[in-house]
Design an enzyme around this catalytic site. Structure first.
Site, mmCIF file in Angstrom:
data_model
loop_
_atom_site.group_PDB
_atom_site.id
_atom_site.type_symbol
_atom_site.label_atom_id
_atom_site.label_comp_id
_atom_site.label_asym_id
_atom_site.label_seq_id
_atom_site.Cartn_x
_atom_site.Cartn_y
_atom_site.Cartn_z
ATOM 1 N N GLY A 1 0.791 -1.224 0.000
ATOM 2 C CA GLY A 1 0.000 0.000 0.000
ATOM 3 C C GLY A 1 0.822 1.273 0.000
ATOM 4 O O GLY A 1 0.267 2.365 -0.024
ATOM 5 N N HIS A 2 2.140 1.185 -0.009
ATOM 6 C CA HIS A 2 2.993 2.387 0.103
ATOM 7 C C HIS A 2 4.160 2.296 -0.863
ATOM 8 O O HIS A 2 5.281 2.047 -0.455
ATOM 9 C CB HIS A 2 3.527 2.509 1.535
ATOM 10 C CG HIS A 2 4.046 3.861 1.883
ATOM 11 N ND1 HIS A 2 5.339 4.264 1.679
ATOM 12 C CD2 HIS A 2 3.428 4.917 2.434
ATOM 13 C CE1 HIS A 2 5.509 5.495 2.108
ATOM 14 N NE2 HIS A 2 4.361 5.912 2.576
ATOM 15 N N PHE A 3 4.064 2.549 -1.998
ATOM 16 C CA PHE A 3 2.906 2.724 -2.867
ATOM 17 C C PHE A 3 3.010 1.634 -3.921
ATOM 18 O O PHE A 3 4.112 1.397 -4.400
ATOM 19 C CB PHE A 3 2.923 4.105 -3.497
ATOM 20 C CG PHE A 3 2.987 5.217 -2.481
ATOM 21 C CD1 PHE A 3 1.824 5.651 -1.848
ATOM 22 C CD2 PHE A 3 4.183 5.801 -2.128
ATOM 23 C CE1 PHE A 3 1.870 6.688 -0.923
ATOM 24 C CE2 PHE A 3 4.232 6.829 -1.197
ATOM 25 C CZ PHE A 3 3.088 7.277 -0.594
#
EC number: 4.2.1.59
Length: 140
Positions: A46-48
């Protein structure tokens, strides 16, 4: 050298939050450790997803764990926990990405009772990635 088994004995952290792979150097008040950053780290989901960058707060956590290994490896602190009490003068200078080897240095500069202050830095390829002053409390 302190290997992963000794690190796991000192720290309560486990996957995915154990962020110290190996200790390279250790003295009474200073420690140098490394973290191999791979694309398999869960935070990269999720990052990224299209531009994976290690979150700065996790770099600081890795530095805190590095200091924790030194403090919790001492005979008088075995079985205790180290808690963050504060961060100051934190700076992020370089992105940390998959494939990087994060070299982390923590030097204890002040102690008062159960409180300790550490100057910490993380480097990649000899370039400063992050630094800051960390304050810890040693608990039971």
């Amino acid at each position: 050298m302190i290997d992963i088994n000794a690190i796991k004995e000192a720290l309560p952290h486990r996957y995915p939050m154990l962020l110290v792979d190996r200790v390279l150097e250790v003295s009474e008040d200073e420690i140098v450790a490394l973290k191999n950053v791979t694309i398999n780290e869960p935070f990269f989901n999720g990052h990224f997803p299209q531009y994976p960058v290690m979150p700065g707060v996790l770099i600081m956590e890795a530095l805190a764990q590095t200091a924790g290994v030194l403090e919790l490896s001492k005979e008088e602190n075995k079985g205790k926990l180290v808690f963050y009490a504060g961060m100051d003068k934190v700076k992020f200078k370089k992105q940390v990405v998959p494939g990087d080897q994060l070299i982390m240095t923590a030097k204890f500069v002040k102690r008062r009772g159960t409180i300790a202050v550490v100057e910490a830095k993380a480097e990649v390829d000899g370039k400063l990635a992050a630094s800051g002053t960390l304050t810890f409390a040693i608990g039971q």
